[in-house]
Design an enzyme around this catalytic site. Structure first.
Site, PDB file in Angstrom:
ATOM      1  N   GLU A 127      -2.550  71.788  38.067  1.00  0.00           N
ATOM      2  CA  GLU A 127      -1.890  70.483  37.887  1.00  0.00           C
ATOM      3  C   GLU A 127      -2.841  69.504  37.229  1.00  0.00           C
ATOM      4  O   GLU A 127      -2.778  68.307  37.452  1.00  0.00           O
ATOM      5  CB  GLU A 127      -1.359  69.926  39.212  1.00  0.00           C
ATOM      6  CG  GLU A 127      -2.089  70.357  40.447  1.00  0.00           C
ATOM      7  CD  GLU A 127      -3.372  69.566  40.700  1.00  0.00           C
ATOM      8  OE1 GLU A 127      -4.428  70.073  40.270  1.00  0.00           O
ATOM      9  OE2 GLU A 127      -3.323  68.491  41.314  1.00  0.00           O
ATOM     10  N   ASP A 154      -5.215  64.487  36.855  1.00  0.00           N
ATOM     11  CA  ASP A 154      -4.846  65.391  37.958  1.00  0.00           C
ATOM     12  C   ASP A 154      -3.704  64.753  38.745  1.00  0.00           C
ATOM     13  O   ASP A 154      -3.761  63.566  39.104  1.00  0.00           O
ATOM     14  CB  ASP A 154      -6.082  65.596  38.854  1.00  0.00           C
ATOM     15  CG  ASP A 154      -5.836  66.592  39.981  1.00  0.00           C
ATOM     16  OD1 ASP A 154      -6.454  67.677  39.950  1.00  0.00           O
ATOM     17  OD2 ASP A 154      -5.049  66.264  40.898  1.00  0.00           O
ATOM     18  N   ILE A 155      -2.666  65.530  38.988  1.00  0.00           N
ATOM     19  CA  ILE A 155      -1.509  65.000  39.717  1.00  0.00           C
ATOM     20  C   ILE A 155      -1.897  64.741  41.181  1.00  0.00           C
ATOM     21  O   ILE A 155      -2.574  65.572  41.807  1.00  0.00           O
ATOM     22  CB  ILE A 155      -0.307  65.971  39.640  1.00  0.00           C
ATOM     23  CG1 ILE A 155       0.102  66.167  38.170  1.00  0.00           C
ATOM     24  CG2 ILE A 155       0.883  65.448  40.456  1.00  0.00           C
ATOM     25  CD1 ILE A 155       1.250  67.139  37.961  1.00  0.00           C
TER      26      ILE A 155
END
Ligand code: GH3
Ligand code: MG
Ligand code: MG
Ligand code: MG
Length: 332
Positions: free
Chosen positions: A245, A201-202
């Site tokens: 994301e 996950d960004i």
């Protein structure tokens, strides 16, 4: 006698030479045990611009089909040794009716052989003596249908490919992951092998969007997707966009420690992009938090669905710990 043209070169040979038709002209195989019928038909077809091969028996027809690609066969029914019906049966074992159309050449009053041929997978028939304009019209129709079928098949293949691809990043999508994961889970349980999943996950992506704009955010997703996709891995490993994301990887056959090493390489690949991120509290550039979980599946079928989901949940918990631990890190 007619003026000499490419078709006149057939002479007494049972195999008409290809003539002067262009490379991409449709290829027609004409089969008739009557040599003069055969040559007249072959010559006229060549004059229409087709690439024609003419053979005098079913055996020769099958041999030709093994060596070359044809777009259509014009097939005499009554022949000694191997009749048209048998040639048709053999052709249909290998080629579907749109892949290789077959037009049977039948006796005018032989409705039995017409019905039999159509039932056995002939696309159409013409009667003897051959009315050439009619034969030509039917040939054109079936060549067009064949072309249409090929276009459809190609379009279908393209759609199929797209349906497993994420539209923004071009890497495998959630559906691709789900199917791959499920398949590899079953294989791992059959072969008593481990399997691991990696969730990514960004970090601070909402602040990134808020600050740099949604389009810049999309560019980041593309670059991150590419960096993850280009990180060297085994052919059975899959990296996909999980949604938003978040990205996911499945590693069949990998112990948790191998998966951890791979996850670390994925994290490093993204960090090494050095994409500016002034709003991140983890670094000055775009980073990933990563969660890893692995196990040795022992269940297939219905129960497996639950166990598969639980492994992903464990990876998600590990991801949460990576976030809590300060982001830009891998947790197991
Ligand atoms: P955290 O470090 O805890 O992960 O914080 P975060 O801001 O990344 O987490 P959050 O889940 O709150 O935000 C995710 C953001 O990702 C929100 C959403 O706008 C953005 N996002 C999701 N999909 C896309 C997309 O396709 N394009 C762009 N530009 N942004 C997206
Ligand atoms: Mg015959
Ligand atoms: Mg998120
Ligand atoms: Mg995030």
């Amino acid at each position: 006698p007619e003026a000499s043209g490419p078709g006149d070169a057939t002479g007494a040979s049972s195999d008409a030479p290809p003539g002067e038709a262009p490379e991409d002209a449709p290829r027609i195989l004409v089969v008739d045990d009557n040599r003069s019928n055969l040559e007249i038909l072959a010559r006229r077809l060549e004059r229409e611009g087709y690439r024609v091969s003419a053979v005098t028996s079913g055996f020769h027809a099958l041999a030709r089909l093994g060596d070359e690609n044809f777009d259509l066969i014009l097939l005499d029914v009554v022949m000694p040794d191997m009749d048209g019906q048998e040639v048709l049966d053999r052709v249909r074992r290998k080629y579907g009716p749109t892949e290789l159309p077959v037009i049977m050449v039948t006796g005018l009053y032989n409705s039995d052989s017409i019905v039999q041929a159509l039932n056995a997978g002939a696309n159409d028939y013409v009667t003897k003596p051959v009315d050439f304009p009619v034969a030509l019209a039917r040939i054109r129709t079936h060549l067009q249908l064949g072309e249409l079928a090929r276009d459809l098949a190609a379009a279908n293949e393209r759609l199929f490919r797209y349906s497993y691809m994420d539209g923004l990043t071009g890497i495998p999508n959630r559906r691709h992951f789900d199917e791959h994961y499920s398949r590899e889970w079953d294989r791992a349980s059959r072969e008593s092998l481990p399997i691991a999943v990696v969730l990514m996950d960004i970090d601070y992506f909402k602040p990134f969007n808020d600050h740099y704009g949604h389009e810049a955010g999309d560019r980041v997703l593309k670059e991150v997707g590419r960096a993850l996709d280009e990180t060297p891995r085994r052919s059975s490993d899959l990296v996909a966009r999980y949604g938003g994301e978040e990205f996911v990887a499945v590693l069949p056959g990998a112990e948790q420690s191998d998966a951890r090493d791979f996850a670390e390489r994925l994290r490093t690949s993204v960090e090494a992009l050095g994409l500016e991120h002034s709003q991140s509290e983890a670094a000055a550039h775009v980073t990933l938090s990563v969660g890893v979980a692995g196990e040795r599946p022992v269940t297939g079928g219905d129960e497996a669905d639950d166990r598969r989901r639980q492994l992903l949940l464990r990876a998600d918990e590990a991801l949460y710990e990576a976030k809590e631990g300060g982001r830009n890190q891998v947790r197991c």
